[in-house]
Motif scaffolding. Structure first.
Motif, PDB file in Angstrom:
ATOM      1  N   UNK A   1      31.293  38.234  46.768  1.00  0.00           N
ATOM      2  CA  UNK A   1      30.703  38.086  45.431  1.00  0.00           C
ATOM      3  C   UNK A   1      31.760  38.254  44.342  1.00  0.00           C
ATOM      4  N   UNK A   2      32.666  39.213  44.528  1.00  0.00           N
ATOM      5  CA  UNK A   2      33.700  39.449  43.514  1.00  0.00           C
ATOM      6  C   UNK A   2      34.636  38.250  43.396  1.00  0.00           C
ATOM      7  N   UNK A   3      35.140  37.770  44.544  1.00  0.00           N
ATOM      8  CA  UNK A   3      36.040  36.617  44.508  1.00  0.00           C
ATOM      9  C   UNK A   3      35.302  35.391  43.986  1.00  0.00           C
ATOM     10  N   UNK A   4      34.020  35.253  44.338  1.00  0.00           N
ATOM     11  CA  UNK A   4      33.231  34.133  43.851  1.00  0.00           C
ATOM     12  C   UNK A   4      33.060  34.148  42.346  1.00  0.00           C
ATOM     13  N   UNK A   5      32.946  35.338  41.751  1.00  0.00           N
ATOM     14  CA  UNK A   5      32.843  35.441  40.297  1.00  0.00           C
ATOM     15  C   UNK A   5      34.203  35.294  39.627  1.00  0.00           C
ATOM     16  N   UNK A   6      35.263  35.618  40.356  1.00  0.00           N
ATOM     17  CA  UNK A   6      36.614  35.529  39.797  1.00  0.00           C
ATOM     18  C   UNK A   6      37.130  34.103  39.790  1.00  0.00           C
ATOM     19  N   UNK A   7      36.778  33.310  40.812  1.00  0.00           N
ATOM     20  CA  UNK A   7      37.244  31.916  40.885  1.00  0.00           C
ATOM     21  C   UNK A   7      36.037  30.981  40.842  1.00  0.00           C
ATOM     22  N   UNK A   8      35.702  30.530  39.652  1.00  0.00           N
ATOM     23  CA  UNK A   8      34.547  29.657  39.446  1.00  0.00           C
ATOM     24  C   UNK A   8      34.960  28.199  39.280  1.00  0.00           C
ATOM     25  N   UNK A   9      36.213  27.978  38.879  1.00  0.00           N
ATOM     26  CA  UNK A   9      36.694  26.621  38.635  1.00  0.00           C
ATOM     27  C   UNK A   9      38.065  26.438  39.284  1.00  0.00           C
ATOM     28  N   UNK A  10      38.537  25.201  39.250  1.00  0.00           N
ATOM     29  CA  UNK A  10      39.855  24.871  39.783  1.00  0.00           C
ATOM     30  C   UNK A  10      40.954  25.656  39.048  1.00  0.00           C
ATOM     31  N   UNK A  11      40.799  25.826  37.740  1.00  0.00           N
ATOM     32  CA  UNK A  11      41.804  26.565  36.973  1.00  0.00           C
ATOM     33  C   UNK A  11      41.891  28.018  37.425  1.00  0.00           C
ATOM     34  N   UNK A  12      40.751  28.618  37.767  1.00  0.00           N
ATOM     35  CA  UNK A  12      40.754  29.997  38.255  1.00  0.00           C
ATOM     36  C   UNK A  12      41.529  30.095  39.567  1.00  0.00           C
ATOM     37  N   UNK A  13      41.304  29.118  40.449  1.00  0.00           N
ATOM     38  CA  UNK A  13      42.016  29.110  41.727  1.00  0.00           C
ATOM     39  C   UNK A  13      43.511  28.943  41.497  1.00  0.00           C
ATOM     40  N   UNK A  14      43.883  28.073  40.549  1.00  0.00           N
ATOM     41  CA  UNK A  14      45.296  27.843  40.236  1.00  0.00           C
ATOM     42  C   UNK A  14      45.996  29.143  39.845  1.00  0.00           C
ATOM     43  N   UNK A  15      45.308  29.976  39.072  1.00  0.00           N
ATOM     44  CA  UNK A  15      45.903  31.240  38.625  1.00  0.00           C
ATOM     45  C   UNK A  15      46.248  32.125  39.823  1.00  0.00           C
ATOM     46  N   UNK A  16      45.323  32.222  40.783  1.00  0.00           N
ATOM     47  CA  UNK A  16      45.560  33.092  41.941  1.00  0.00           C
ATOM     48  C   UNK A  16      46.562  32.480  42.909  1.00  0.00           C
ATOM     49  N   UNK A  17      46.614  31.156  42.976  1.00  0.00           N
ATOM     50  CA  UNK A  17      47.612  30.508  43.829  1.00  0.00           C
ATOM     51  C   UNK A  17      49.014  30.739  43.266  1.00  0.00           C
ATOM     52  N   UNK A  18      49.175  30.568  41.954  1.00  0.00           N
ATOM     53  CA  UNK A  18      50.473  30.788  41.322  1.00  0.00           C
ATOM     54  C   UNK A  18      50.917  32.244  41.452  1.00  0.00           C
ATOM     55  N   UNK A  19      49.949  33.166  41.502  1.00  0.00           N
ATOM     56  CA  UNK A  19      50.270  34.583  41.650  1.00  0.00           C
ATOM     57  C   UNK A  19      50.586  34.953  43.096  1.00  0.00           C
ATOM     58  N   UNK A  20      50.400  34.015  44.027  1.00  0.00           N
ATOM     59  CA  UNK A  20      50.685  34.277  45.430  1.00  0.00           C
ATOM     60  C   UNK A  20      49.580  35.009  46.149  1.00  0.00           C
ATOM     61  N   UNK A  21      48.418  35.118  45.512  1.00  0.00           N
ATOM     62  CA  UNK A  21      47.292  35.846  46.111  1.00  0.00           C
ATOM     63  C   UNK A  21      46.558  34.974  47.116  1.00  0.00           C
ATOM     64  N   UNK A  22      46.415  33.690  46.806  1.00  0.00           N
ATOM     65  CA  UNK A  22      45.700  32.762  47.697  1.00  0.00           C
ATOM     66  C   UNK A  22      46.657  31.700  48.220  1.00  0.00           C
ATOM     67  N   UNK A  23      46.643  31.514  49.529  1.00  0.00           N
ATOM     68  CA  UNK A  23      47.253  30.354  50.167  1.00  0.00           C
ATOM     69  C   UNK A  23      46.112  29.535  50.754  1.00  0.00           C
ATOM     70  N   UNK A  24      46.015  28.276  50.389  1.00  0.00           N
ATOM     71  CA  UNK A  24      44.882  27.497  50.889  1.00  0.00           C
ATOM     72  C   UNK A  24      45.385  26.309  51.695  1.00  0.00           C
ATOM     73  N   UNK A  25      44.695  26.070  52.793  1.00  0.00           N
ATOM     74  CA  UNK A  25      45.015  24.967  53.701  1.00  0.00           C
ATOM     75  C   UNK A  25      43.699  24.392  54.222  1.00  0.00           C
TER      76      UNK A  25
END
Length: 234
Positions: A123-147
């Motif tokens: 629920x927390x991650x779902x509220x934190x990343x609601x859009x593509x821009x939110x995901x971009x922020x965490x990817x640039x921070x090195x928190x998320x690697x997606x494949x």
């Protein structure tokens, strides 16, 4: 137990074995146990409410960094927010992520209706990343690697967490997540934090704009001093 933990370690970043006095129902319960803090934190009968996504929080000055696992534990629930910085453990999002998340969440809904800690995380991650821009922020921070499916559409990450938490029955929330949400909402709503973030983003985001901004400030100060001196001589 040792063999089971060794098998699952490739997706769980080498977690420690659970305590011997913990009762394990089956493999899915073992995976859940490996992700939990020991001992788990207390809970309150409140709803989690993070009002802003990662991109909005970033624009308000919140920094996102990877929370490095300790030598004894690498729990994905080890999050903390302090001095405008949110530390989140690294997570790899791939084609199998939704499978284990759905299984563990379903297990908690059935067998742990008052201790659904992994559901809190979803629920927390779902509220934190609601859009593509939110995901971009965490990817640039090195928190998320997606494949996911070999593609490069970050919006699929947000959709994954949104789908998993759909129709989830919630009775309480971990006090750690409640505190983090309250602190981050308060940080965003502080006008000073927004103004400082805007100042850094618009005038100090590169070395050249920083030099130009400092030069402009110095010139303004000198102009004011010259004006005051001229008035005093009259």
């Amino acid at each position: 137990m040792h063999l089971a933990v060794s098998f699952f370690s490739f997706i769980l970043n080498n977690p420690p074995e659970p305590a011997h006095d913990i009762s394990i129902l089956h493999f899915t319960d073992l995976v859940r146990c490996l992700y939990l803090k020991q001992p788990p934190c207390s809970r309150e009968r409140k709803q989690m409410a993070l009002s802003y996504g990662a991109n909005e929080l970033s624009e308000a000055g919140v920094k996102f960094i990877v929370n490095k696992p300790s030598s004894s534990h690498g729990c994905i629930l080890d999050m903390e927010f302090e001095n405008g910085t949110l530390k989140i453990p690294h997570i790899e999002v791939h084609d199998g992520t939704e499978i284990w998340l759905r299984n563990v969440v379903a297990l908690e809904q059935c067998y742990y209706p008052y201790k659904h800690y992994i559901s809190d995380y979803v629920r927390f991650i779902g509220q934190l990343i609601r859009t593509k821009k939110d995901v971009d922020v965490l990817i640039k921070a090195g928190i998320i690697d997606y494949m996911i499916g070999g593609g490069n559409d970050q919006s699929s990450v947000a959709k994954l967490f949104s789908d998993v938490r759909m129709n989830m029955v919630v009775t309480s929330t971990s006090v750690d997540f409640l505190q983090i949400c309250d602190d981050m909402n308060a940080y965003y709503n502080n006008p000073w934090n927004n103004k400082m973030a805007t100042l850094r983003r618009d005038y100090f985001n590169t070395p050249w704009t920083t030099v130009a901004s400092i030069a402009g400030i110095v010139l303004l100060i000198l102009t004011v001093i010259q004006t005051v001196c001229s008035l005093l001589q009259i």
